[in-house]
Design an enzyme around this catalytic site. Sequence first.
Site, mmCIF file in Angstrom:
data_model
loop_
_atom_site.group_PDB
_atom_site.id
_atom_site.type_symbol
_atom_site.label_atom_id
_atom_site.label_comp_id
_atom_site.label_asym_id
_atom_site.label_seq_id
_atom_site.Cartn_x
_atom_site.Cartn_y
_atom_site.Cartn_z
ATOM 1 N NE ARG A 1 51.572 49.526 38.223
ATOM 2 C CZ ARG A 1 50.771 48.777 38.972
ATOM 3 N NH1 ARG A 1 51.168 48.328 40.143
ATOM 4 N NH2 ARG A 1 49.549 48.465 38.550
ATOM 5 C CG HIS B 1 43.968 49.150 37.323
ATOM 6 N ND1 HIS B 1 43.614 49.959 38.378
ATOM 7 C CD2 HIS B 1 45.045 48.431 37.738
ATOM 8 C CE1 HIS B 1 44.453 49.750 39.371
ATOM 9 N NE2 HIS B 1 45.330 48.826 39.026
ATOM 10 C CG ASP C 1 49.875 41.976 36.785
ATOM 11 O OD1 ASP C 1 50.974 42.001 37.370
ATOM 12 O OD2 ASP C 1 48.797 42.149 37.370
ATOM 13 C CB SER D 1 48.424 42.780 47.805
ATOM 14 O OG SER D 1 48.673 43.876 46.967
ATOM 15 C CG HIS E 1 45.907 41.776 43.296
ATOM 16 N ND1 HIS E 1 46.419 42.899 42.708
ATOM 17 C CD2 HIS E 1 46.226 41.898 44.619
ATOM 18 C CE1 HIS E 1 46.998 43.667 43.611
ATOM 19 N NE2 HIS E 1 46.911 43.071 44.788
HETATM 20 N N1 HAX Z 1 38.993 41.262 29.974
HETATM 21 C C1 HAX Z 1 37.687 40.986 29.866
HETATM 22 N N2 HAX Z 1 36.731 41.586 30.596
HETATM 23 C C2 HAX Z 1 37.129 42.545 31.433
HETATM 24 C C3 HAX Z 1 38.471 42.918 31.571
HETATM 25 C C4 HAX Z 1 39.430 42.219 30.805
HETATM 26 N N3 HAX Z 1 40.723 42.480 30.906
HETATM 27 N N4 HAX Z 1 38.554 43.907 32.490
HETATM 28 C C5 HAX Z 1 37.303 44.133 32.914
HETATM 29 N N5 HAX Z 1 36.447 43.309 32.290
HETATM 30 C C6 HAX Z 1 35.013 43.152 32.530
HETATM 31 C C7 HAX Z 1 34.790 42.756 33.980
HETATM 32 O O1 HAX Z 1 35.005 41.354 34.166
HETATM 33 C C8 HAX Z 1 33.384 43.198 34.200
HETATM 34 O O2 HAX Z 1 32.527 42.236 33.617
HETATM 35 P P1 HAX Z 1 31.079 41.881 34.251
HETATM 36 O O3 HAX Z 1 30.298 43.146 34.142
HETATM 37 O O4 HAX Z 1 30.599 40.775 33.401
HETATM 38 O O5 HAX Z 1 31.353 41.486 35.671
HETATM 39 C C9 HAX Z 1 33.298 44.478 33.364
HETATM 40 O O6 HAX Z 1 34.377 44.393 32.405
HETATM 41 C C10 HAX Z 1 33.480 45.747 34.180
HETATM 42 O O7 HAX Z 1 34.686 45.632 34.924
HETATM 43 P P2 HAX Z 1 35.523 46.937 35.320
HETATM 44 O O8 HAX Z 1 34.657 47.781 36.186
HETATM 45 O O9 HAX Z 1 36.131 47.553 34.124
HETATM 46 O O10 HAX Z 1 36.733 46.296 36.141
HETATM 47 P P3 HAX Z 1 36.794 45.888 37.682
HETATM 48 O O11 HAX Z 1 37.158 47.085 38.459
HETATM 49 O O12 HAX Z 1 35.576 45.156 38.100
HETATM 50 O O13 HAX Z 1 37.991 44.835 37.675
HETATM 51 C C11 HAX Z 1 40.111 43.986 37.033
HETATM 52 C C12 HAX Z 1 39.306 45.227 37.480
HETATM 53 C C13 HAX Z 1 41.583 44.334 37.039
HETATM 54 C C14 HAX Z 1 39.859 42.860 38.049
HETATM 55 C C15 HAX Z 1 39.639 43.576 35.618
HETATM 56 O O14 HAX Z 1 39.949 44.612 34.710
HETATM 57 C C16 HAX Z 1 40.257 42.278 35.141
HETATM 58 O O15 HAX Z 1 39.711 41.207 35.472
HETATM 59 N N6 HAX Z 1 41.404 42.326 34.371
HETATM 60 C C17 HAX Z 1 42.100 41.133 33.945
HETATM 61 C C18 HAX Z 1 42.930 40.553 35.084
HETATM 62 C C19 HAX Z 1 44.104 41.448 35.395
HETATM 63 O O16 HAX Z 1 44.866 41.841 34.536
HETATM 64 N N7 HAX Z 1 44.293 41.732 36.700
HETATM 65 C C20 HAX Z 1 45.434 42.549 37.175
HETATM 66 C C21 HAX Z 1 45.032 43.980 37.474
HETATM 67 C C22 HAX Z 1 46.194 44.830 37.988
HETATM 68 C C23 HAX Z 1 46.630 44.319 39.291
HETATM 69 O O17 HAX Z 1 45.948 44.330 40.311
HETATM 70 N N8 HAX Z 1 47.788 43.779 39.316
HETATM 71 O O18 HAX Z 1 48.200 43.091 40.390
#
Ligand code: HAX
Length: 447
Positions: free
Chosen positions: A326, A317, A372, A240, A270
Amino acid sequence: MSILKERLQQKIEEWRPRTQKLLNDYRDVVVDQVTIGHVLGGMRGLKSLVTDISFLDPYEGIRYRGYTLPEVFEKLPKASGAEMPYVEGLYFLLLTGDIPTEKEVADLEDEFRKRRILPRYVYEVIDAFPTFSPPMAIFSAAILTMQRESFFHKKYQGGINKLDYWDPTFEDSLNLLAKLPEIAAYIYAKLYRDGKRIQANPNLDMGANFAHMMGIPKPYDDVARMNFILHADHEGGNVSAHAGHLVGSSLSDMYLAISAMINGLAGPLHGLANQEVLRWLQDLMEKMNGQVPTEEEMKQFVWDTLNAGQVVPGYGHAVLRKTDPRYTLQREFCLKHMKDDLLFQYVDMLYKVVPPILKEQGKAKNPWPNVDAQSGVINWHYGITEYEFYTVLFGIGRAIGITANLIWDRALGYPIERPRSVTTEMLEKIAMKSRELKSAKKGTLQQ
Ligand code: HAX
């Protein structure tokens, strides 16, 4: 001129030589190096943006203008009897780096009050949406529709010195922020309360007025303040913030940039994760017939989600490597005000169960909860059970930080953003060259 604008002008003039010196004398100094992992991996961790509004430490969490969140909550002025500070005070802090006095907050409150009235066509645009439209789409469109009000746009058309860009940008920011709570409350009324809206009360601060327009009694005024403050900023690289900065960098005005920022926030990885948590938990609650699951049942539910190739919403994250402060602050609020809430008990059990499972699965770099995981349950407790609306609440808060960033982007003259892209073939060639260089080096060493 308002106190805030005057102070801001002074800070901008003091700050400009710092940026200029870096550009003039140290332009070629290396900050970070770009690897193939960065190029293919969403630029994760690459230091390539600048903002002074906030900084995110992986272990400590976010600092606003150098203050940790507990410090922000402790130091900012509060209304009498309130647990949470004025949101207006946070805006003063983000823009100037100074903790405002009561008088400075009151002056800013007054500025917002003067700019609060929504043009009639905004209600009409919201009314024109089908009632099943996602609230974030309506929110973004309502902001976009006000672009015709942009002061920056008019000034630019009339011809304006670059050094003065920040001024109409500041005016647009205040005009827009003052209206966002009412836009959100009206979207809520339109979608879920047959359009019956509660008129704003101009005597209340932003958080209290939002609670009033939502028709929710105390302590929801504090929930609203906490919610807007916690979500305001998370340094420059999240989707964002980056979307807002990127769009604004082409000198698109505040309305265009904030609408784009809202669109980025609306993705499930996000901001939408806050409502995903509730959707996901509702599924479990249905399975459990409203009973609190045992730990074993909860573990199974988490594994089922992972085994179905889905993410556990609210966990993980891209930068943080510990429990999001938070999350912790919201949890403390829950423990104080809604300890016995059934859904809170679900969420709390997840805190115990999810991190070891994510560690065992071994994929997520951060197994801990983010902001979140906890925000939705609070809104649910106070009667906002329409969880598709939660990201709109996040959006009001995030707009506070992004407008502050955009004002400073303009003040410091940051240019249009324009990185280069490469092809896969080019990356393959770079990889091969690096391999050849490595084996040549190894050969020389063995000789
Ligand atoms: N559940 C399952 N798998 C997860 C995970 C979770 N909560 N968090 C990370 N992973 C997985 C990723 O999907 C990724 O899998 P692949 O190798 O198969 O692609 C692997 O673990 C490595 O990811 P990472 O390097 O730890 O995390 P990223 O930086 O790529 O992504 C995210 C960060 C926040 C997008 C990710 O942790 C996620 O998808 N979390 C769940 C959704 C979520 O809560 N989003 C909100 C985040 C905070 C925010 O921005 N708020 O607005």
